[in-house]
Design a protein around this motif. Structure first.
Motif, mmCIF file in Angstrom:
data_model
loop_
_atom_site.group_PDB
_atom_site.id
_atom_site.type_symbol
_atom_site.label_atom_id
_atom_site.label_comp_id
_atom_site.label_asym_id
_atom_site.label_seq_id
_atom_site.Cartn_x
_atom_site.Cartn_y
_atom_site.Cartn_z
ATOM 1 N N GLY A 80 0.786 -1.230 0.000
ATOM 2 C CA GLY A 80 0.000 0.000 0.000
ATOM 3 C C GLY A 80 0.807 1.264 0.000
ATOM 4 N N SER A 81 2.060 1.151 -0.313
ATOM 5 C CA SER A 81 2.927 2.320 -0.266
ATOM 6 C C SER A 81 3.044 2.947 -1.645
ATOM 7 C CB SER A 81 4.313 1.910 0.225
ATOM 8 O OG SER A 81 5.206 2.973 0.122
ATOM 9 N N ASP A 82 2.864 4.257 -1.713
ATOM 10 C CA ASP A 82 3.096 4.969 -2.961
ATOM 11 C C ASP A 82 4.590 5.192 -3.179
ATOM 12 O OD1 ASP A 82 0.499 5.235 -3.820
ATOM 13 O OD2 ASP A 82 0.217 7.192 -2.873
ATOM 14 N N GLN A 83 5.359 5.044 -2.123
ATOM 15 C CA GLN A 83 6.782 5.313 -2.180
ATOM 16 C C GLN A 83 7.520 4.141 -2.818
ATOM 17 O OE1 GLN A 83 7.926 8.266 -1.288
ATOM 18 N NE2 GLN A 83 5.847 8.824 -0.745
ATOM 19 N N PRO A 84 8.494 4.425 -3.674
ATOM 20 C CA PRO A 84 9.289 3.342 -4.251
ATOM 21 C C PRO A 84 10.160 2.697 -3.182
ATOM 22 C CG PRO A 84 10.111 5.483 -4.959
ATOM 23 C CD PRO A 84 8.859 5.729 -4.170
ATOM 24 N N ASN A 85 10.554 1.478 -3.414
ATOM 25 C CA ASN A 85 11.412 0.753 -2.484
ATOM 26 C C ASN A 85 12.863 1.091 -2.815
ATOM 27 O OD1 ASN A 85 12.734 -1.012 -0.859
ATOM 28 N ND2 ASN A 85 11.880 -2.859 -1.741
ATOM 29 N N TYR A 86 13.499 1.896 -1.971
ATOM 30 C CA TYR A 86 14.869 2.311 -2.232
ATOM 31 C C TYR A 86 15.886 1.280 -1.771
ATOM 32 C CZ TYR A 86 12.941 6.824 -3.384
ATOM 33 O OH TYR A 86 12.235 7.826 -3.970
ATOM 34 N N GLY A 87 15.421 0.191 -1.197
ATOM 35 C CA GLY A 87 16.334 -0.869 -0.779
ATOM 36 C C GLY A 87 16.886 -1.634 -1.958
ATOM 37 N N GLN A 88 16.195 -1.584 -3.084
ATOM 38 C CA GLN A 88 16.642 -2.284 -4.273
ATOM 39 C C GLN A 88 16.916 -1.269 -5.369
ATOM 40 O OE1 GLN A 88 13.532 -4.996 -5.201
ATOM 41 N NE2 GLN A 88 14.090 -6.419 -3.587
ATOM 42 N N THR A 89 17.961 -1.528 -6.141
ATOM 43 C CA THR A 89 18.319 -0.628 -7.221
ATOM 44 C C THR A 89 17.365 -0.839 -8.382
ATOM 45 O OG1 THR A 89 20.619 -0.823 -6.570
ATOM 46 C CG2 THR A 89 20.177 0.074 -8.743
ATOM 47 N N SER A 90 16.774 0.234 -8.854
ATOM 48 C CA SER A 90 15.911 0.136 -10.019
ATOM 49 C C SER A 90 16.647 0.708 -11.223
ATOM 50 C CB SER A 90 14.597 0.874 -9.787
ATOM 51 O OG SER A 90 14.840 2.238 -9.602
ATOM 52 N N SER A 91 16.148 0.386 -12.405
ATOM 53 C CA SER A 91 16.845 0.800 -13.616
ATOM 54 C C SER A 91 16.888 2.319 -13.781
ATOM 55 C CB SER A 91 16.189 0.163 -14.832
ATOM 56 O OG SER A 91 14.844 0.584 -14.919
ATOM 57 N N ASP A 92 15.910 3.039 -13.230
ATOM 58 C CA ASP A 92 15.935 4.488 -13.367
ATOM 59 C C ASP A 92 16.922 5.142 -12.401
ATOM 60 O OD1 ASP A 92 14.302 3.755 -11.271
ATOM 61 O OD2 ASP A 92 13.022 5.517 -11.433
ATOM 62 N N MET A 93 17.419 4.407 -11.435
ATOM 63 C CA MET A 93 18.409 4.954 -10.503
ATOM 64 C C MET A 93 19.833 4.774 -11.023
ATOM 65 S SD MET A 93 16.822 3.746 -6.853
ATOM 66 C CE MET A 93 18.301 4.136 -5.969
ATOM 67 N N LEU A 94 20.020 3.894 -11.994
ATOM 68 C CA LEU A 94 21.359 3.581 -12.474
ATOM 69 C C LEU A 94 22.104 4.798 -13.029
ATOM 70 C CD1 LEU A 94 23.340 1.275 -12.719
ATOM 71 C CD2 LEU A 94 22.398 0.792 -14.973
ATOM 72 N N PRO A 95 21.499 5.629 -13.878
ATOM 73 C CA PRO A 95 22.245 6.813 -14.353
ATOM 74 C C PRO A 95 22.661 7.737 -13.216
ATOM 75 C CG PRO A 95 20.293 6.462 -15.692
ATOM 76 C CD PRO A 95 20.208 5.511 -14.534
ATOM 77 N N PHE A 96 21.787 7.902 -12.224
ATOM 78 C CA PHE A 96 22.122 8.743 -11.081
ATOM 79 C C PHE A 96 23.308 8.165 -10.318
ATOM 80 C CE2 PHE A 96 21.614 9.482 -6.502
ATOM 81 C CZ PHE A 96 21.795 10.847 -6.475
ATOM 82 N N MET A 97 23.272 6.861 -10.085
ATOM 83 C CA MET A 97 24.352 6.223 -9.339
ATOM 84 C C MET A 97 25.664 6.313 -10.112
ATOM 85 S SD MET A 97 22.230 2.989 -7.829
ATOM 86 C CE MET A 97 23.669 2.149 -7.252
ATOM 87 N N CYS A 98 25.603 6.158 -11.436
ATOM 88 C CA CYS A 98 26.807 6.285 -12.259
ATOM 89 C C CYS A 98 27.352 7.707 -12.210
ATOM 90 C CB CYS A 98 26.518 5.875 -13.695
ATOM 91 S SG CYS A 98 26.247 4.111 -13.892
ATOM 92 N N ALA A 99 26.456 8.686 -12.257
ATOM 93 C CA ALA A 99 26.884 10.082 -12.211
ATOM 94 C C ALA A 99 27.546 10.396 -10.877
ATOM 95 C CB ALA A 99 25.700 11.013 -12.450
ATOM 96 N N VAL A 100 26.952 9.937 -9.790
ATOM 97 C CA VAL A 100 27.528 10.181 -8.465
ATOM 98 C C VAL A 100 28.859 9.464 -8.338
ATOM 99 C CG1 VAL A 100 27.235 9.756 -6.004
ATOM 100 C CG2 VAL A 100 25.329 10.639 -7.342
#
Length: 132
Positions: A80-100
Motif C-alpha cells: 500500500g505504499s506509494d513510495q518506491p522501495n529504495y532498498g533495491q536498485t531500479s533501472s531508473d536509478m542507475l544513471p544517477f548512481m553512475c553520475a555520483v
C-alpha cells in the motif's frame, strides 16, 4: 481511486464494495462450497477455489481490504505504499548512481593529481654536480 487492473476480489465473491464482514463470510462459504475441488470435478475448479480463498483473505482483513480499495492488487504487493522501495536498485536509478560514482571518482583523481603536482621536490644530493 480504485484500480481496475488485476483481479476484482469483490466480483470473485459476488459481493459489492460496501459488503459487511458477515456478507463477506457468507459469500466466501457459498463460493468455497461451489468451487471446492472435492465437490466440483471441473478442471478449473481448483484454480477458482484458490481465487475465492485469496479474495476472502484480502477482504476479510481490514487493513488489506483498505489497501486493496485504495491501490488495487498492485498496492497489496507493495504494502500500500506509494513510495518506491529504495532498498533495491531500479533501472531508473542507475544513471544517477553512475553520475555520483563518476563524480566521486573524478574528484579523487583530481585531488591525487593536485597532490602530485604540488608536492615539494627534495633538495638533496641527487645529481647535483655543479660544484665540480
Amino acid at each position: 481511486m480504485l484500480f481496475t487492473m488485476g483481479k476484482n476480489y469483490y466480483e470473485i465473491l459476488g459481493i459489492t464494495k460496501s459488503a459487511t464482514n458477515d456478507e463477506i463470510k457468507k459469500a466466501y462459504k457459498r463460493m468455497a462450497l461451489k468451487y471446492h475441488p472435492d465437490k466440483n470435478d471441473h478442471p478449473q475448479a481448483a484454480e477458482a477455489f484458490q481465487e475465492v480463498a485469496a479474495a476472502f483473505e484480502i477482504l476479510s482483513n481490514k487493513e488489506k481490504r483498505e489497501i486493496y480499495d485504495n491501490y488495487g492488487e498492485e498496492g497489496l504487493k507493495s504494502n500500500g505504499s506509494d513510495q518506491p522501495n529504495y532498498g533495491q536498485t531500479s533501472s531508473d536509478m542507475l544513471p544517477f548512481m553512475c553520475a555520483v560514482g563518476g563524480t566521486v571518482l573524478f574528484a579523487f583523481a583530481a585531488f591525487k593529481t593536485f597532490q602530485f603536482f604540488t608536492k615539494k621536490k627534495d633538495t638533496g644530493d641527487d645529481n647535483d654536480s655543479s660544484s665540480e
